[in-house]
Write a protein that holds these residues in place. Structure first.
Motif, PDB file in Angstrom:
ATOM      1  N   LYS A   1      44.109  44.330  54.382  1.00 47.53           N
ATOM      2  CA  LYS A   1      44.370  42.937  54.746  1.00 47.53           C
ATOM      3  C   LYS A   1      44.383  42.855  56.266  1.00 47.53           C
ATOM      4  O   LYS A   1      45.019  43.666  56.938  1.00 47.53           O
ATOM      5  CB  LYS A   1      45.698  42.462  54.156  1.00 47.53           C
TER       6      LYS A   1
ATOM      7  N   THR B   1      38.447  37.345  50.322  1.00 54.78           N
ATOM      8  CA  THR B   1      38.369  38.746  49.917  1.00 54.78           C
ATOM      9  C   THR B   1      36.921  39.200  49.771  1.00 54.78           C
ATOM     10  O   THR B   1      36.111  38.534  49.110  1.00 54.78           O
ATOM     11  CB  THR B   1      39.117  38.972  48.595  1.00 54.78           C
TER      12      THR B   1
ATOM     13  N   TYR C   1      38.498  46.564  48.230  1.00 53.03           N
ATOM     14  CA  TYR C   1      38.571  45.148  48.580  1.00 53.03           C
ATOM     15  C   TYR C   1      39.218  44.979  49.953  1.00 53.03           C
ATOM     16  O   TYR C   1      40.200  45.647  50.269  1.00 53.03           O
ATOM     17  CB  TYR C   1      39.398  44.382  47.534  1.00 53.03           C
TER      18      TYR C   1
ATOM     19  N   THR D   1      40.696  41.852  52.461  1.00 52.74           N
ATOM     20  CA  THR D   1      41.043  40.438  52.547  1.00 52.74           C
ATOM     21  C   THR D   1      41.246  40.045  54.001  1.00 52.74           C
ATOM     22  O   THR D   1      42.035  40.669  54.719  1.00 52.74           O
ATOM     23  CB  THR D   1      42.319  40.132  51.755  1.00 52.74           C
TER      24      THR D   1
ATOM     25  N   SER E   1      43.851  35.853  50.437  1.00 52.62           N
ATOM     26  CA  SER E   1      43.101  36.377  49.296  1.00 52.62           C
ATOM     27  C   SER E   1      42.305  35.283  48.606  1.00 52.62           C
ATOM     28  O   SER E   1      42.728  34.129  48.543  1.00 52.62           O
ATOM     29  CB  SER E   1      44.049  37.019  48.284  1.00 52.62           C
TER      30      SER E   1
ATOM     31  N   HIS F   1      45.937  40.084  41.846  1.00 51.68           N
ATOM     32  CA  HIS F   1      44.902  40.354  42.852  1.00 51.68           C
ATOM     33  C   HIS F   1      45.104  41.767  43.403  1.00 51.68           C
ATOM     34  O   HIS F   1      46.226  42.140  43.779  1.00 51.68           O
ATOM     35  CB  HIS F   1      44.994  39.330  43.981  1.00 51.68           C
TER      36      HIS F   1
ATOM     37  N   ASN G   1      44.682  43.134  46.137  1.00 53.21           N
ATOM     38  CA  ASN G   1      45.262  43.225  47.482  1.00 53.21           C
ATOM     39  C   ASN G   1      46.640  42.571  47.574  1.00 53.21           C
ATOM     40  O   ASN G   1      47.157  42.358  48.668  1.00 53.21           O
ATOM     41  CB  ASN G   1      44.323  42.599  48.524  1.00 53.21           C
TER      42      ASN G   1
END
Length: 263
Positions: A29, A90, A154, A156, A160, A177, A179
């Motif tokens: 993230k 994302t 993934y 983000t 997200s 999700h 993340n």
């Protein structure tokens, strides 16, 4: 690794069979405009030791547009590339790796076969593969298959956005999700193969730096569902595959390996 216990000189494409591949960003993230992504083969989860050569990475942006990045790493220990993040949401990252394997039938059970001298291998009772010396005097024709991994992660940016079910042979769908996972919070996963429920699939969880011996293993139920709980914050690998039945003639094997960060 005990499950293969292969001498270090047995290499496929330059890495020991004890190593497994992965792909992971250095930040899952972020608010930045780009992030570094690392991939490679590792015996300790997420600690790359050998680069993922000639890899092509499919990037799915938040608006579902797909692009491909070819990462020709100059490092021997890892493959590294920059992922541009032009919009919020994302990004899905996916690539594949594979290698050939041989199996032979020994005492009515199919086992991995390696062309290794007897003085280079542990005693037969200490390994789960066979070598020519084990089959001395017997006629045998190895069955050749491919083990293929789909590697996923993934990233983000800012906030997200929904994650689409991936196109891997083994598909993993999270109830939360990926993340937004939290330590000690149960998350349900649904496992499918070719869009069909995969019952009794193997799910293996390893924290960063963990070996196979330190992994947590579980199976999906008859409906392809399993519940995962991550005991602490940090990075993890979740590996999903069909369970190999040693009584059945070997077929190509498919794995999905997903890197995650748990808050």
């Amino acid at each position: 690794m005990k499950r293969l216990l292969i001498a270090s000189f047995v290499l496929v494409s330059g890495y020991s069979l004890a190593h497994e591949p992965y792909v992971a960003p250095i930040a899952y993230k972020t608010e930045q405009t780009q992030v570094t992504v690392v991939s490679g083969y590792a015996e300790e989860a997420l600690n790359s030791e050998y680069a993922l050569k000639n890899a092509k990475f499919e990037i799915t942006a938040p608006d579902q547009k797909k692009t491909t990045i070819e990462a020709a790493s100059t490092l021997s220990s890892a493959t590294v590339f920059d992922l541009k993040l032009p919009e919020a949401g994302t990004y899905n990252i996916q690539t594949k790796a594979s290698y050939p394997l041989k199996y032979v039938q020994d005492q009515k059970e199919w086992k991995l076969f390696f062309d290794m001298a007897a003085d280079k291998a542990p005693a037969k009772s200490e390994r789960d593969y066979v070598i020519p010396a084990d089959l001395k005097g017997k006629k045998f024709t190895p069955v050749e298959i491919t083990r293929e991994w789909t590697l996923l992660t993934y990233v983000t940016k800012d906030k997200s956005s929904p994650v689409q079910v991936n196109s891997a042979p083994i598909q993993v769908q999270f109830s939360i999700h990926p993340n937004e996972l939290k330590a000690n919070q149960a998350v349900k996963v649904k496992i499918s193969k070719a869009n069909q429920t995969l019952a009794n699939a193997s799910v293996v969880i390893r924290a960063k730096g963990a070996t196979d011996e330190q992994a947590k293993s579980l199976k999906t139920d008859a409906n392809g569902n399993a519940e995962l709980v991550f005991p602490a914050s940090g990075e993890y690998l979740v590996e999903v595959s069909e369970i190999v039945d040693g009584k059945q003639k070997p077929e190509n094997q498919f794995y999905s390996i997903i890197s995650l960060f748990v808050n």
